[in-house]
Design a protein around this motif. Structure first.
Motif, PDB file in Angstrom:
ATOM      1  N   GLY A 230       0.779  -1.238   0.000  1.00  0.00           N
ATOM      2  CA  GLY A 230       0.000   0.000   0.000  1.00  0.00           C
ATOM      3  C   GLY A 230       0.803   1.277   0.000  1.00  0.00           C
ATOM      4  N   LYS A 231       2.015   1.258  -0.549  1.00  0.00           N
ATOM      5  CA  LYS A 231       2.864   2.451  -0.560  1.00  0.00           C
ATOM      6  C   LYS A 231       2.243   3.572  -1.389  1.00  0.00           C
ATOM      7  CE  LYS A 231       6.241   0.145  -2.322  1.00  0.00           C
ATOM      8  NZ  LYS A 231       5.567  -1.172  -2.346  1.00  0.00           N
ATOM      9  N   THR A 232       1.784   3.227  -2.589  1.00  0.00           N
ATOM     10  CA  THR A 232       1.194   4.236  -3.476  1.00  0.00           C
ATOM     11  C   THR A 232      -0.091   4.796  -2.884  1.00  0.00           C
ATOM     12  OG1 THR A 232       2.154   3.204  -5.448  1.00  0.00           O
ATOM     13  CG2 THR A 232       0.252   4.634  -5.772  1.00  0.00           C
ATOM     14  N   THR A 233      -0.908   3.948  -2.298  1.00  0.00           N
ATOM     15  CA  THR A 233      -2.163   4.400  -1.681  1.00  0.00           C
ATOM     16  C   THR A 233      -1.890   5.394  -0.571  1.00  0.00           C
ATOM     17  OG1 THR A 233      -3.213   2.284  -2.195  1.00  0.00           O
ATOM     18  CG2 THR A 233      -4.246   3.633  -0.499  1.00  0.00           C
ATOM     19  N   LEU A 234      -0.895   5.099   0.263  1.00  0.00           N
ATOM     20  CA  LEU A 234      -0.534   6.001   1.359  1.00  0.00           C
ATOM     21  C   LEU A 234       0.016   7.315   0.811  1.00  0.00           C
ATOM     22  CD1 LEU A 234      -0.111   6.599   4.349  1.00  0.00           C
ATOM     23  CD2 LEU A 234       2.083   5.370   4.213  1.00  0.00           C
ATOM     24  N   ALA A 235       0.912   7.235  -0.188  1.00  0.00           N
ATOM     25  CA  ALA A 235       1.482   8.449  -0.783  1.00  0.00           C
ATOM     26  C   ALA A 235       0.394   9.308  -1.408  1.00  0.00           C
ATOM     27  CB  ALA A 235       2.522   8.071  -1.833  1.00  0.00           C
ATOM     28  N   ARG A 236      -0.584   8.679  -2.019  1.00  0.00           N
ATOM     29  CA  ARG A 236      -1.693   9.400  -2.644  1.00  0.00           C
ATOM     30  C   ARG A 236      -2.513  10.139  -1.596  1.00  0.00           C
ATOM     31  NH1 ARG A 236      -4.076   5.198  -5.025  1.00  0.00           N
ATOM     32  NH2 ARG A 236      -2.874   5.345  -6.949  1.00  0.00           N
ATOM     33  N   SER A 237      -2.745   9.486  -0.461  1.00  0.00           N
ATOM     34  CA  SER A 237      -3.498  10.117   0.622  1.00  0.00           C
ATOM     35  C   SER A 237      -2.751  11.317   1.191  1.00  0.00           C
ATOM     36  CB  SER A 237      -3.770   9.085   1.724  1.00  0.00           C
ATOM     37  OG  SER A 237      -4.476   9.662   2.796  1.00  0.00           O
ATOM     38  N   VAL A 238      -1.431  11.160   1.340  1.00  0.00           N
ATOM     39  CA  VAL A 238      -0.605  12.273   1.826  1.00  0.00           C
ATOM     40  C   VAL A 238      -0.618  13.422   0.820  1.00  0.00           C
ATOM     41  CG1 VAL A 238       1.774  12.980   2.318  1.00  0.00           C
ATOM     42  CG2 VAL A 238       0.889  10.817   3.244  1.00  0.00           C
ATOM     43  N   TYR A 239      -0.480  13.101  -0.442  1.00  0.00           N
ATOM     44  CA  TYR A 239      -0.411  14.101  -1.506  1.00  0.00           C
ATOM     45  C   TYR A 239      -1.667  14.976  -1.539  1.00  0.00           C
ATOM     46  CZ  TYR A 239       0.096  15.943  -6.287  1.00  0.00           C
ATOM     47  OH  TYR A 239       0.199  16.750  -7.390  1.00  0.00           O
ATOM     48  N   ASN A 240      -2.805  14.362  -1.277  1.00  0.00           N
ATOM     49  CA  ASN A 240      -4.077  15.087  -1.342  1.00  0.00           C
ATOM     50  C   ASN A 240      -4.534  15.640   0.003  1.00  0.00           C
ATOM     51  OD1 ASN A 240      -4.986  14.709  -4.231  1.00  0.00           O
ATOM     52  ND2 ASN A 240      -4.670  12.572  -3.669  1.00  0.00           N
ATOM     53  N   ASP A 241      -3.707  15.535   1.034  1.00  0.00           N
ATOM     54  CA  ASP A 241      -4.109  16.000   2.359  1.00  0.00           C
ATOM     55  C   ASP A 241      -4.193  17.527   2.400  1.00  0.00           C
ATOM     56  OD1 ASP A 241      -3.354  16.801   5.386  1.00  0.00           O
ATOM     57  OD2 ASP A 241      -4.327  14.828   5.334  1.00  0.00           O
ATOM     58  N   SER A 242      -5.220  18.023   3.070  1.00  0.00           N
ATOM     59  CA  SER A 242      -5.459  19.475   3.115  1.00  0.00           C
ATOM     60  C   SER A 242      -4.363  20.224   3.871  1.00  0.00           C
ATOM     61  CB  SER A 242      -6.822  19.754   3.767  1.00  0.00           C
ATOM     62  OG  SER A 242      -6.872  19.192   5.068  1.00  0.00           O
ATOM     63  N   ASP A 243      -3.681  19.533   4.814  1.00  0.00           N
ATOM     64  CA  ASP A 243      -2.621  20.196   5.584  1.00  0.00           C
ATOM     65  C   ASP A 243      -1.462  20.645   4.713  1.00  0.00           C
ATOM     66  OD1 ASP A 243      -2.891  18.135   8.600  1.00  0.00           O
ATOM     67  OD2 ASP A 243      -4.070  19.841   7.875  1.00  0.00           O
ATOM     68  N   LEU A 244      -1.307  20.011   3.559  1.00  0.00           N
ATOM     69  CA  LEU A 244      -0.186  20.342   2.681  1.00  0.00           C
ATOM     70  C   LEU A 244      -0.590  21.290   1.554  1.00  0.00           C
ATOM     71  CD1 LEU A 244       1.452  16.797   2.279  1.00  0.00           C
ATOM     72  CD2 LEU A 244       2.087  18.596   3.873  1.00  0.00           C
ATOM     73  N   ARG A 245      -1.876  21.573   1.480  1.00  0.00           N
ATOM     74  CA  ARG A 245      -2.396  22.305   0.331  1.00  0.00           C
ATOM     75  C   ARG A 245      -1.754  23.674   0.171  1.00  0.00           C
ATOM     76  NH1 ARG A 245      -8.620  21.888   0.152  1.00  0.00           N
ATOM     77  NH2 ARG A 245      -7.959  19.733  -0.213  1.00  0.00           N
ATOM     78  N   HIS A 246      -1.545  24.390   1.275  1.00  0.00           N
ATOM     79  CA  HIS A 246      -1.022  25.765   1.200  1.00  0.00           C
ATOM     80  C   HIS A 246       0.425  25.858   1.664  1.00  0.00           C
ATOM     81  CE1 HIS A 246      -5.117  26.936   0.359  1.00  0.00           C
ATOM     82  NE2 HIS A 246      -5.530  26.412   1.511  1.00  0.00           N
ATOM     83  N   THR A 247       1.072  24.712   1.835  1.00  0.00           N
ATOM     84  CA  THR A 247       2.451  24.704   2.333  1.00  0.00           C
ATOM     85  C   THR A 247       3.465  24.889   1.217  1.00  0.00           C
ATOM     86  OG1 THR A 247       1.776  23.201   4.110  1.00  0.00           O
ATOM     87  CG2 THR A 247       4.138  23.380   3.664  1.00  0.00           C
ATOM     88  N   PHE A 248       3.113  24.426   0.020  1.00  0.00           N
ATOM     89  CA  PHE A 248       4.064  24.446  -1.088  1.00  0.00           C
ATOM     90  C   PHE A 248       3.536  25.290  -2.243  1.00  0.00           C
ATOM     91  CE2 PHE A 248       6.780  21.260   0.700  1.00  0.00           C
ATOM     92  CZ  PHE A 248       5.940  20.438   1.443  1.00  0.00           C
ATOM     93  N   ASP A 249       4.488  25.888  -2.978  1.00  0.00           N
ATOM     94  CA  ASP A 249       4.116  26.686  -4.146  1.00  0.00           C
ATOM     95  C   ASP A 249       3.723  25.805  -5.329  1.00  0.00           C
ATOM     96  OD1 ASP A 249       6.944  28.640  -3.228  1.00  0.00           O
ATOM     97  OD2 ASP A 249       4.824  29.086  -2.805  1.00  0.00           O
ATOM     98  N   LEU A 250       4.405  24.683  -5.446  1.00  0.00           N
ATOM     99  CA  LEU A 250       4.136  23.755  -6.543  1.00  0.00           C
ATOM    100  C   LEU A 250       3.979  22.343  -5.990  1.00  0.00           C
ATOM    101  CD1 LEU A 250       6.778  24.891  -9.208  1.00  0.00           C
ATOM    102  CD2 LEU A 250       4.315  25.291  -9.290  1.00  0.00           C
ATOM    103  N   LYS A 251       3.087  21.590  -6.600  1.00  0.00           N
ATOM    104  CA  LYS A 251       2.864  20.219  -6.180  1.00  0.00           C
ATOM    105  C   LYS A 251       2.615  19.373  -7.426  1.00  0.00           C
ATOM    106  CE  LYS A 251      -0.950  18.918  -4.123  1.00  0.00           C
ATOM    107  NZ  LYS A 251      -2.059  18.613  -3.193  1.00  0.00           N
ATOM    108  N   ALA A 252       3.306  18.216  -7.534  1.00  0.00           N
ATOM    109  CA  ALA A 252       3.135  17.377  -8.727  1.00  0.00           C
ATOM    110  C   ALA A 252       3.437  15.920  -8.395  1.00  0.00           C
ATOM    111  CB  ALA A 252       4.038  17.860  -9.865  1.00  0.00           C
ATOM    112  N   TRP A 253       2.824  15.044  -9.184  1.00  0.00           N
ATOM    113  CA  TRP A 253       2.950  13.588  -8.995  1.00  0.00           C
ATOM    114  C   TRP A 253       3.552  12.975 -10.248  1.00  0.00           C
ATOM    115  CZ3 TRP A 253       0.761  10.116  -5.152  1.00  0.00           C
ATOM    116  CH2 TRP A 253       0.785   8.780  -5.513  1.00  0.00           C
ATOM    117  N   PHE A 254       4.589  12.168 -10.062  1.00  0.00           N
ATOM    118  CA  PHE A 254       5.238  11.527 -11.210  1.00  0.00           C
ATOM    119  C   PHE A 254       5.392  10.034 -10.946  1.00  0.00           C
ATOM    120  CE2 PHE A 254       6.063  15.665 -12.652  1.00  0.00           C
ATOM    121  CZ  PHE A 254       6.590  16.399 -11.599  1.00  0.00           C
TER     122      PHE A 254
END
Length: 688
Positions: A230-254
């Motif tokens: 479940g590594k990808t599932t966990l990373a996906r959940s972290v990526y979409n978490d609201s706590d990180l939404r305004h922390t970074f200027d750019l966000k991308a998934w590769f």
């Protein structure tokens, strides 16, 4: 043992100083490594000199030429065997022939070595024709002709380009709407690591040479765990978490894969960041453009399914990242712990992702299997069966999700029971995605490691094995590449083993002392078993009724149900067996007086012979010296009081285990003739 600890440290130090070419070559068919062994023997000086100018040399040359042609289509065949039973049968026939060629070469090589001194003094006594079964060699040539003809009928093709990745849906950053169970603490820990700009490091790796301060701007968090956890599932959940939404200027998934193309990946990164199509095609221009886009930006990138374990490739990929500002983060998911060790940034924090609890795994299964089924007697029964099915998932959410999805529209109790009572790996691959998930890990192993992994199917499920024990077996079966100057076979074996641990093929059992005991996850064991096919046989009992395939080369078992008899099917069909290995042996009645001589006289191609814990075995027959292929002999825990002098004829013997042979007081006089003996275990014994 102190020397083992010292050896381990030496290996670890060596691996930090240089990137061994062993790990830079990935992929390739299982048979490729086996053919390399055969080619190595054909090219050995004493074989070449022995055959030069002889008629039989032309036959061996024909065998070699035909195998070279066959080798070219192995990659195509290995991929296609999953869906094409005819290709799988073709591979089995080929493998059977390669085993016979290897046995023949081993016989010639051994006879040549042992008769070398005789031929110097008495050249007329040296008869090559008696050393080579010419009729058998001609039969092999004819069989290879048939095999080559079938490559046309099966339309097998030579793959010269980079490997195409097996068909797999590429993960994206989008969530599937299903809740995530059992990962709250993991998610909290990873988000905490992503939000902090400094702090105590879980792991810090500094590569050769001094890095500039730019490498301090970006830090990496790696989620590492076995396939399907479940590594990808966990990373996906972290990526979409609201706590990180305004922390970074750019966000991308590769999404990266083993055969990633740095130019394509860089171009994709630009398009993700700009949300526009990129027309650039030159790597330098692409990297300059990406660097410009990231300049003075605090970014958060997810690199999913990373297999890059080469420092130079990492450096090339991440050069543009250095233009970002302090606090930029990269979240990596990988099955390979070594990936984190070569990331070219000062700060790398590793989060190991373990398996789910049974209850959480059940919730994953239930979410996918019971979406519309109303409560009632039928559902209660299915839930009961479902919980038993989930036990087979052993904490892997991918397995639970795959099986749950497969049973989603099946409401008949019979269907669920069929799954519970059958081997899930026999299910069609388009219905159960767990096999492709594990096959991808296997597919990208170097060919020589594939052979080592498949060999482990001889162990029963949940068996705890020790590193050195397995390495000695690998060595006896010729599964280890010949080392470069200055390195031993044992060191090569340690590297192989540690790599398989780092990629989650093996796991620490947790119950052994000093972490020396290892296990294979049930799903990994099932994969190894499916790959071993007819050539590996694991029997709980060996008796008169035990069925064995004529292609079987490796046999393990835990008990005899009948007195050992030459009527055993094992001896009739399994005459080419190389491995006779009792594991967790249960003491059962058998004819002790004849057991040893019967087994030895029938299985003349043995390379591994173990009578470990055969309590009633008190003597070996003189015929033991006729097993010219034997590399490994284990008599531990037997009642043997003396060893016959013929043991000293075992030219190829590498390992002799006499542990706990309390009646043994002396070794044969000619023990010094065992010129290839590397390991002699006589503790505890009363040898004078």
């Amino acid at each position: 043992m102190p020397w083992i600890n010292t050896l381990t440290c030496m290996i670890a130090a060596a691996l930090e100083k240089e990137h061994d070419l062993l790990w830079t070559v990935v992929g390739g068919a299982l048979l490729t490594a086996f053919l390399d062994v055969v080619f190595h023997k054909l090219a050995s000086p004493h074989i070449v000199n022995l055959l030069r100018g002889k008629k039989v040399d032309k036959l061996f040359q024909k065998v070699k030429n035909k195998l070279i042609v066959v080798r070219a289509v192995l990659d195509d065949a290995e991929k296609r065997q999953i869906t094409d039973s005819n290709v799988k049968e073709w591979l089995d026939i080929l493998k059977d022939v390669v085993y016979e060629v290897d046995d023949l070469l081993d016989e010639v090589s051994t006879n040549a070595a042992t008769q070398k001194e005789v031929s110097k003094s008495f050249p007329r006594l040296f008869n090559l024709k008696k050393m080579v079964n010419v009729n058998k060699l001609k039969d092999i040539v004819d069989r290879l002709d048939d095999i080559l003809e079938q490559t046309k009928n099966l339309n097998l093709k030579q793959i010269q380009e980079e490997k195409e990745e097996p068909c797999k849906a590429q993960p994206t950053s989008l969530e599937d709407g299903f809740p995530i169970h059992g990962r709250d603490k993991d998610k909290e820990a990873i988000i905490k690591l992503l939000l902090e700009d400094s702090g105590e490091l879980l792991l810090e790796y500094t590569s050769v040479g001094e890095h500039c301060n730019s490498h301090d701007k970006v830090s990496v968090v790696a989620i590492v765990g076995m396939g399907g956890v479940g590594k990808t599932t966990l990373a996906r959940s972290v990526y979409n978490d609201s706590d990180l939404r305004h922390t970074f200027d750019l966000k991308a998934w590769f999404y990266l894969s083993e055969n990633f193309d740095i130019k394509k990946v860089t171009k994709t990164m630009i398009e993700q960041v700009t949300k526009k199509s990129c027309e650039l095609d030159d790597l330098n221009a692409l990297q300059l453009d990406l660097m410009d886009k990231l300049k003075d930006k605090k970014f958060f990138f997810v690199l999913d399914d990373v297999w890059i374990n080469d420092y130079d490739n990492w450096c090339s990929l991440t050069k543009p990242f250095l233009s970002g500002i302090t606090g930029s983060k990269i979240l990596v998911t990988s099955r390979n712990r070594n990936v984190a060790d070569v990331v070219p940034f000062h700060t790398v924090k590793v989060h190991s992702l373990g398996k789910l609890s049974h209850e959480d795994c059940w919730l994953v299964f239930a979410n996918h299997s019971f979406p519309h089924l109303k409560s009632g007697e039928n559902r209660i029964t299915l839930e009961k069966i479902g919980r038993e099915i989930v036990k087979k998932c052993n904490g892997l959410p991918l397995a639970a999700q795959s099986l749950g999805g497969m049973l989603r529209r099946k409401h008949a109790i019979r269907d669920w029971n069929n799954i519970l009572e059958s081997d899930i790996w026999e299910l069609p691959e388009n219905q159960c995605k767990i096999i492709p998930a594990l096959r991808i890990s296997y597919y990208y192993l170097p060919p020589h490691l594939k052979r080592c992994f498949v060999y482990c199917s001889l162990y029963p499920k949940n068996y705890e094995f020790k590193k050195i024990d397995l390495i000695l077996l690998w060595m006896a079966e010729d599964l280890l590449k010949q080392p470069r100057i200055g390195k031993t076979l044992e060191e090569v074996g340690f590297e192989y083993f540690d790599y398989l641990v780092s990629t989650s093929f093996f796991q620490h059992s947790g119950s052994g002392t000093w972490g020396n005991d290892f296990v294979m996850h049930d799903l990994m064991h099932d994969l190894a078993t499916s790959l071993g096919g007819k050539f590996y046989s694991v029997s709980k009992e060996v008796g008169l009724e035990t069925k064995i395939d004529v292609k079987t080369r490796h046999l393990s078992f835990s008990k005899f149900s009948d007195p050992v008899s030459d009527k055993f099917e094992v001896f009739r069909k399994g005459k080419f067996v190389r491995t006779f290995l009792p594991i967790n042996f249960e003491l059962c009645p058998f004819n002790n007086e004849k057991a040893g001589s019967t087994i030895i006289s029938k299985l003349t191609y043995l390379r591994v012979l173990s009578f470990c814990d055969f309590k009633g075995l008190d003597a070996l027959p003189d015929s033991i010296g006729d097993l010219i292929h034997l590399r490994y002999l284990n008599l531990s825990g037997t009642s043997i009081g003396t060893l016959p002098e013929s043991v000293c004829n075992l030219y190829n013997l590498q390992t002799l285990k006499l542990n706990n042979c309390i009646l043994l007081t002396k070794l044969p006089v000619g023990i010094q003739n065992l010129v290839n003996l590397r390991h002699l275990d006589i503790n505890p014994t009363y040898i004078e």
